[in-house]
Design a protein around this motif. Sequence first.
Motif, PDB file in Angstrom:
ATOM      1  N   ASN A 252      -0.057  -1.415   8.636  1.00 21.80           N
ATOM      2  CA  ASN A 252       1.188  -0.858   8.628  1.00 21.80           C
ATOM      3  C   ASN A 252       2.983  -0.709   8.333  1.00 21.80           C
ATOM      4  N   ALA A 253       2.805  -2.191   7.392  1.00 20.27           N
ATOM      5  CA  ALA A 253       4.238  -2.609   6.506  1.00 20.27           C
ATOM      6  C   ALA A 253       3.325  -2.546   5.289  1.00 20.27           C
ATOM      7  N   CYS A 254       1.838  -2.225   4.448  1.00 19.89           N
ATOM      8  CA  CYS A 254       1.599  -1.403   3.505  1.00 19.89           C
ATOM      9  C   CYS A 254       1.649  -0.226   3.284  1.00 19.89           C
ATOM     10  N   GLU A 255       1.764   0.360   4.249  1.00 24.26           N
ATOM     11  CA  GLU A 255       1.488   2.010   4.174  1.00 24.26           C
ATOM     12  C   GLU A 255       3.204   2.249   4.740  1.00 24.26           C
ATOM     13  N   LYS A 256       4.125   1.853   4.734  1.00 24.09           N
ATOM     14  CA  LYS A 256       5.276   1.938   4.759  1.00 24.09           C
ATOM     15  C   LYS A 256       6.251   1.477   3.411  1.00 24.09           C
ATOM     16  N   LEU A 257       5.627   0.676   3.381  1.00 23.94           N
ATOM     17  CA  LEU A 257       6.396  -0.029   1.774  1.00 23.94           C
ATOM     18  C   LEU A 257       5.530   0.689   0.547  1.00 23.94           C
ATOM     19  N   PHE A 258       4.272   0.587   0.236  1.00 21.80           N
ATOM     20  CA  PHE A 258       3.510   1.413  -1.059  1.00 21.80           C
ATOM     21  C   PHE A 258       3.422   2.935  -0.570  1.00 21.80           C
ATOM     22  N   GLY A 259       3.137   3.583   0.467  1.00 21.89           N
ATOM     23  CA  GLY A 259       2.664   4.098   0.899  1.00 21.89           C
ATOM     24  C   GLY A 259       1.445   4.077   0.856  1.00 21.89           C
ATOM     25  N   GLN A 260       0.916   3.483   1.086  1.00 18.68           N
ATOM     26  CA  GLN A 260      -0.684   3.225   1.003  1.00 18.68           C
ATOM     27  C   GLN A 260      -1.400   1.942   1.408  1.00 18.68           C
ATOM     28  N   SER A 261      -2.072   1.748   2.422  1.00 21.30           N
ATOM     29  CA  SER A 261      -3.113   1.125   2.828  1.00 21.30           C
ATOM     30  C   SER A 261      -4.061   0.257   2.028  1.00 21.30           C
ATOM     31  N   PHE A 262      -4.328  -1.361   2.265  1.00 22.22           N
ATOM     32  CA  PHE A 262      -5.569  -1.538   1.427  1.00 22.22           C
ATOM     33  C   PHE A 262      -6.550  -2.304   1.916  1.00 22.22           C
ATOM     34  N   THR A 263      -7.488  -2.289   1.360  1.00 22.36           N
ATOM     35  CA  THR A 263      -8.597  -3.014   2.443  1.00 22.36           C
ATOM     36  C   THR A 263      -8.881  -4.836   1.372  1.00 22.36           C
ATOM     37  N   THR A 264      -8.592  -4.205   0.555  1.00 18.98           N
ATOM     38  CA  THR A 264      -9.131  -5.893  -0.269  1.00 18.98           C
ATOM     39  C   THR A 264      -7.878  -5.747  -1.269  1.00 18.98           C
ATOM     40  N   ARG A 265      -7.433  -7.099  -2.339  1.00 24.28           N
ATOM     41  CA  ARG A 265      -6.444  -7.710  -2.886  1.00 24.28           C
ATOM     42  C   ARG A 265      -6.593  -6.812  -4.238  1.00 24.28           C
ATOM     43  N   LYS A 266      -7.880  -7.118  -4.432  1.00 25.16           N
ATOM     44  CA  LYS A 266      -7.929  -6.367  -5.495  1.00 25.16           C
ATOM     45  C   LYS A 266      -8.021  -4.990  -5.282  1.00 25.16           C
ATOM     46  N   GLU A 267      -7.792  -4.067  -4.713  1.00 25.37           N
ATOM     47  CA  GLU A 267      -7.790  -2.883  -4.284  1.00 25.37           C
ATOM     48  C   GLU A 267      -6.260  -2.607  -4.623  1.00 25.37           C
ATOM     49  N   ALA A 268      -5.869  -3.286  -4.579  1.00 24.59           N
ATOM     50  CA  ALA A 268      -3.799  -3.167  -3.904  1.00 24.59           C
ATOM     51  C   ALA A 268      -4.111  -3.233  -5.794  1.00 24.59           C
ATOM     52  N   ASN A 269      -4.488  -4.307  -6.081  1.00 25.50           N
ATOM     53  CA  ASN A 269      -3.762  -4.463  -7.171  1.00 25.50           C
ATOM     54  C   ASN A 269      -4.153  -3.700  -8.619  1.00 25.50           C
ATOM     55  N   ALA A 270      -5.455  -3.242  -8.312  1.00 24.05           N
ATOM     56  CA  ALA A 270      -5.510  -2.319  -8.896  1.00 24.05           C
ATOM     57  C   ALA A 270      -4.733  -0.784  -8.739  1.00 24.05           C
ATOM     58  N   TRP A 271      -4.441  -0.378  -7.566  1.00 20.22           N
ATOM     59  CA  TRP A 271      -3.401   0.712  -7.533  1.00 20.22           C
ATOM     60  C   TRP A 271      -2.117   0.284  -8.214  1.00 20.22           C
TER      61      TRP A 271
END
Length: 293
Positions: free
Chosen positions: A258-277
């Motif tokens: 939920n915090a990721c969605e509010k901060l980035f506007g996007q949630s992630f399932t893995t750290r690798k996915e977040a880094n790529a985004w």
Amino acid sequence: MRSFRLPILACLVLAVPAISQIKKPGNTPAPTPTVKKAITPVGEVKILRASEANIMKARLNKFVLSKKAIRSAHRLNRKKAKTQREPRGLGARSGSFLTQLEEVEAAGRVQHASLVPVLKKIMLHGGIVDAVKIKAANSLQAQPKKAACKVAMELLRDTRFQEQGSLSAPMIRLMSHHGAPKKFWAYMRRRFLTLGTLGQQALLEHIGSSRDWDSARLLLENIDQPSPADVDAADNPPAEYWKKRYDKWARCKPQVRNACEKLFGQSFTTRKEANAWLAKRGGLNKLRKKRGG
């Protein structure tokens, strides 16, 4: 003369009720005191007058441990004598469990600075029943900002208090509601792993609601399941440590998402996915600058 008697008599009859309604100076009722209220993290509460606060404070003080019992409890903690009996008087001084809960909970519906010290005492020494301490922590949120925040910051510096999530969480919500300096939140991020699960959840909720970009890396670090970097390393913590980390991580996953969605506007399932985004958007610092964080 008889013709004038009836009108005069009628006037006198009408005048009697009017005269009786004239208020005497000594019979004027006292004005009803205005009830003042305040908005707090736990809702709207009544601001007590000093006389009312003294009555409630006296009731709450009945549930605080005596000095002798506190010293006995400290001796037991130092000796770590888990098998020893609790010293006499270790429980609250008086009042049944339900009475304690009701009285301490009532303090959460009113506000006065003089209640803060006794609520602090109950949290620290208020008997062996944790439920009463939790009620005191919640009631502290209803108290005046300056006094309540001072106590919250003091308690959250204590490692043992941090580990008790049911107590640290209300303090974090209190600081989030009233606002705290950046250095306070920087300290809480450093203590994230020490916090009990409920305390971690409260901190993550604050990060999301305040869109705290200073905490972005904390969110990214807690997307993946915690695991040792090198399972064969000599300084690798034991399995019990990682099990405890995993249990807390699993319970905090919704708050991280939920915090990721509010901060980035996007949630992630893995750290690798977040880094790529983030890489597609120029990295974390560039994204933060673009969004005014």
